[in-house]
Motif scaffolding. Structure first.
Motif, mmCIF file in Angstrom:
data_model
loop_
_atom_site.group_PDB
_atom_site.id
_atom_site.type_symbol
_atom_site.label_atom_id
_atom_site.label_comp_id
_atom_site.label_asym_id
_atom_site.label_seq_id
_atom_site.Cartn_x
_atom_site.Cartn_y
_atom_site.Cartn_z
ATOM 1 N N GLY A 125 0.821 -1.210 0.000
ATOM 2 C CA GLY A 125 0.000 0.000 0.000
ATOM 3 C C GLY A 125 0.851 1.255 0.000
ATOM 4 O O GLY A 125 0.610 2.189 -0.764
ATOM 5 N N VAL A 126 1.872 1.260 0.838
ATOM 6 C CA VAL A 126 2.754 2.423 0.953
ATOM 7 C C VAL A 126 3.451 2.698 -0.380
ATOM 8 O O VAL A 126 3.654 3.839 -0.779
ATOM 9 N N ARG A 127 3.795 1.631 -1.085
ATOM 10 C CA ARG A 127 4.524 1.816 -2.341
ATOM 11 C C ARG A 127 3.609 2.222 -3.482
ATOM 12 O O ARG A 127 4.073 2.656 -4.530
ATOM 13 N N GLU A 128 2.300 2.072 -3.296
ATOM 14 C CA GLU A 128 1.360 2.419 -4.363
ATOM 15 C C GLU A 128 0.820 3.830 -4.222
ATOM 16 O O GLU A 128 -0.037 4.250 -4.994
ATOM 17 N N VAL A 129 1.279 4.556 -3.217
ATOM 18 C CA VAL A 129 0.726 5.892 -2.967
ATOM 19 C C VAL A 129 0.904 6.787 -4.195
ATOM 20 O O VAL A 129 1.953 6.783 -4.822
ATOM 21 N N ASP A 130 -0.146 7.521 -4.507
ATOM 22 C CA ASP A 130 -0.135 8.421 -5.661
ATOM 23 C C ASP A 130 0.924 9.512 -5.451
ATOM 24 O O ASP A 130 0.835 10.318 -4.538
ATOM 25 N N HIS A 131 1.915 9.506 -6.339
ATOM 26 C CA HIS A 131 3.025 10.444 -6.199
ATOM 27 C C HIS A 131 2.576 11.894 -6.312
ATOM 28 O O HIS A 131 3.182 12.791 -5.734
ATOM 29 N N LYS A 132 1.485 12.119 -7.032
ATOM 30 C CA LYS A 132 0.981 13.486 -7.214
ATOM 31 C C LYS A 132 0.613 14.123 -5.872
ATOM 32 O O LYS A 132 0.867 15.300 -5.642
ATOM 33 N N MET A 133 0.003 13.302 -5.007
ATOM 34 C CA MET A 133 -0.392 13.838 -3.691
ATOM 35 C C MET A 133 0.837 14.158 -2.864
ATOM 36 O O MET A 133 0.877 15.166 -2.175
ATOM 37 N N VAL A 134 1.832 13.281 -2.934
ATOM 38 C CA VAL A 134 3.055 13.503 -2.162
ATOM 39 C C VAL A 134 3.734 14.793 -2.633
ATOM 40 O O VAL A 134 4.121 15.637 -1.826
ATOM 41 N N GLU A 135 3.831 14.963 -3.962
ATOM 42 C CA GLU A 135 4.489 16.168 -4.485
ATOM 43 C C GLU A 135 3.703 17.424 -4.142
ATOM 44 O O GLU A 135 4.279 18.464 -3.835
#
Lengths: 269, 277
Positions: free
Chosen positions: A162-172
């Motif tokens: 799950g942690v590795r599938e996090v949407d990178h857009k939200m993180v950025e």
């Protein structure tokens, strides 16, 4: 006439709901019939088709259960197993989520420990029980540890994916707002991984239960596993079935509780 | 100053303080089919309070320019500065409105808009007041408690805009923010953006592929060349403010601007090397 016109459109969904709730209650009728037929056949077979020494009978099991309830044996032992499972579950799940967050945030750590974690995961957890009994004695501690270890791996692997599938857009998006790593974990990674975490928890709970009961069967003086083992030692078939039945009820209740918690947490979906 | 080829732009830039500066920037991405040079000797200056639109053929480095300025990517060569300070990490002085939906689906509108204030440790009571004022100003009053999936595409954009504006960043980057919306909704949101911008006059770098949108909104439009991109043309928009998004296209200067910008892009369409995918 107006009230009739207003009422008309709302009638259709109500009919639909009534129909579907009728379908649900019909299934419940079938389930009851199935259980009744099964128990009736068992009762009939006992003493006619098979020796009650081997298969006991529903009436004997019910008698044993009510005796246990009356003397408090059932409540006492259930509570022991329940405490072991829940403590182990909470410890294992917390450790699993935290470890997965660390491994998910740092690729070097993840790749370093991956083969070792996978190797230990491959072990049948029951095989660890003798070791834990050696270390922690025959009280609740080894059961809690075995339950925790069983839960840990399932929650760890599930959370990690799950942690590795996090949407990178939200993180950025949060990074440009000035969020530090901890805030990103708390505000984005953990909530995004929640569905995976829950899958791990739901899988892990019965395994934690299995861990606790298995350790009880090996060495203990209390708990449902002990009750089962003790009844079997006395060749008391009704007692073994009664203990198994109690186990079944407990797992169902635990799963139901987890399902409700899940529905509440994911009300945003 | 070889920042821009249009002389009138240079004249204006000499007066105003630069908010954003790219000097000789080169950016290469490693792709499966080898290195992909997106920007080469890319230079651009944006003045403080300027609304700059960036247009260019698809595949030119429009989004790369924004990611570099946001500090999410690092240049291979050259120098980037924001408000005089070099960009050498995530640039928290900017607000970045991406094309993609980056609202947190498990948070309500007000909780989403509050995220930047939470990060900055703003007190709960002040946070609530500011969030509600901002939600009202982007026209989402009444939807504070809704989750993103209960909102339409346009409303989600409004929520993202509110989240970007609430922490008062000095510079705002927008990457085709209204791209996937229908034409009418686009006009409505453009008008709202104009209104909000005219209240604060922040520096805006607005990436779009829509020339009409660029002319409608911007003080200046730059056209990027195909990869490796650099600024091919800078066009100062000679249409006064306040502008009406509906009437801009009837302004006398509109046609000239459109023809020049389109002329600069047209020659490059179809000439983009398809070495991606």
């Amino acid at each position: 006439m107006t009230s009739n016109d207003v009422a008309a459109p709302s009638r259709r969904p109500r009919v639909g709901m009534a129909a579907s709730s009728w379908r649900v209650s019909r299934i419940w009728v079938y389930r009851l019939l199935f259980a009744a037929a099964f128990l009736a056949f068992w009762q009939f077979a006992s003493g006619r088709l098979a020796d009650p020494f081997w298969i006991s009978s529903p009436s004997a099991i019910l008698a044993r259960l009510s005796e246990w309830v009356r003397t408090g044996t059932l409540q006492y032992n259930l509570m022991i197993t329940f405490k072991e499972t829940i403590s182990g579950f909470l410890m294992g799940a917390t450790a699993g989520v935290l470890a997965a967050c660390v491994a998910g945030a740092n690729d070097t750590i993840r790749r370093t420990v991956d083969p070792f974690v996978t190797a230990v995961y491959g072990l049948p957890k029951v095989a660890l029980a003798p070791l834990f009994i050696m270390w922690f004695g025959i009280g609740m501690a080894p059961k809690i540890v075995l339950a925790a270890v069983s839960v840990f791996f399932l929650v760890f692997f599930s959370t990690l994916s799950g942690v590795r599938e996090v949407d990178h857009k939200m993180v950025e998006a949060l990074r440009t707002m000035g969020a530090d790593r901890l805030t990103i974990q708390r505000c984005v990674v953990l909530p995004a991984a929640m569905p995976w975490i829950f899958t791990g928890l739901k899988l892990g709970l019965p395994y934690g239960f299995v861990g606790a009961v298995a350790a009880e069967m090996m060495a203990s003086n209390a708990g449902i596993g002990f009750l089962t083992q003790n009844a079997a030692g006395q060749l008391d078939t009704a007692g073994v079935f009664a203990a198994l039945f109690a186990l079944m009820v407990v797992t169902s209740l635990l799963n139901e509780g987890l399902g409700r918690l899940e529905a509440w947490i994911f009300r945003w979906r | 100053m070889k920042v821009c080829h249009a002389p009138e732009t240079v004249a204006v830039l000499e007066i105003a303080k630069p908010a954003v500066e790219f000097k000789g920037v080169r950016k290469v991405f490693q792709s499966r089919s080898g290195p992909l040079e997106v920007l080469r000797d890319f230079s651009l200056v944006v003045a403080e309070g300027e609304f700059l639109a960036v247009v260019g053929p698809s595949g030119s480095g429009k989004s790369t320019v924004l990611n570099l300025l946001a500090g999410l990517d690092m240049p291979d060569e050259g120098h980037i500065a924001c408000n005089g300070a070099p960009v050498d990490g995530v640039n928290t002085e900017i607000g970045y409105l991406t094309q993609h939906d980056s609202l947190l689906p498990w948070r309500t509108v007000e909780e989403n808009v509050a995220v930047p204030l939470e990060i900055r440790g703003v007190a709960v009571s002040e946070r609530r007041d500011r969030v509600h004022a901002m939600i009202a100003s982007v026209g989402l009053k009444g939807f504070e408690r809704h989750h993103p999936r209960q909102l339409s595409g346009g409303m989600r954009k409004r929520a993202m805009l509110a989240r970007t504006l609430i922490y008062n960043p000095s510079t705002i980057l927008m990457d085709e923010p209204f791209g996937p919306l229908d034409a009418q909704l686009k006009l409505v949101l453009q008008a709202e953006l104009m209104r909000l911008w005219s209240e604060s006059r922040k520096t805006v770098v607005f990436v779009t592929h829509d020339i009409v949108e660029a002319i409608t909104l911007a003080d200046r439009v730059v056209v990027l060349s195909p990869r490796p991109s650099r600024v091919k043309l800078g066009e100062r928009i000679a249409i006064g403010r306040p502008r009406s998004v509906h009437d801009v296209r009837f302004a006398p200067a509109f046609e000239d601007h459109y023809r020049r910008l389109w002329g600069a892009i047209e020659t490059d369409i179809g000439r983009q090397p398809h070495d991606q995918q």
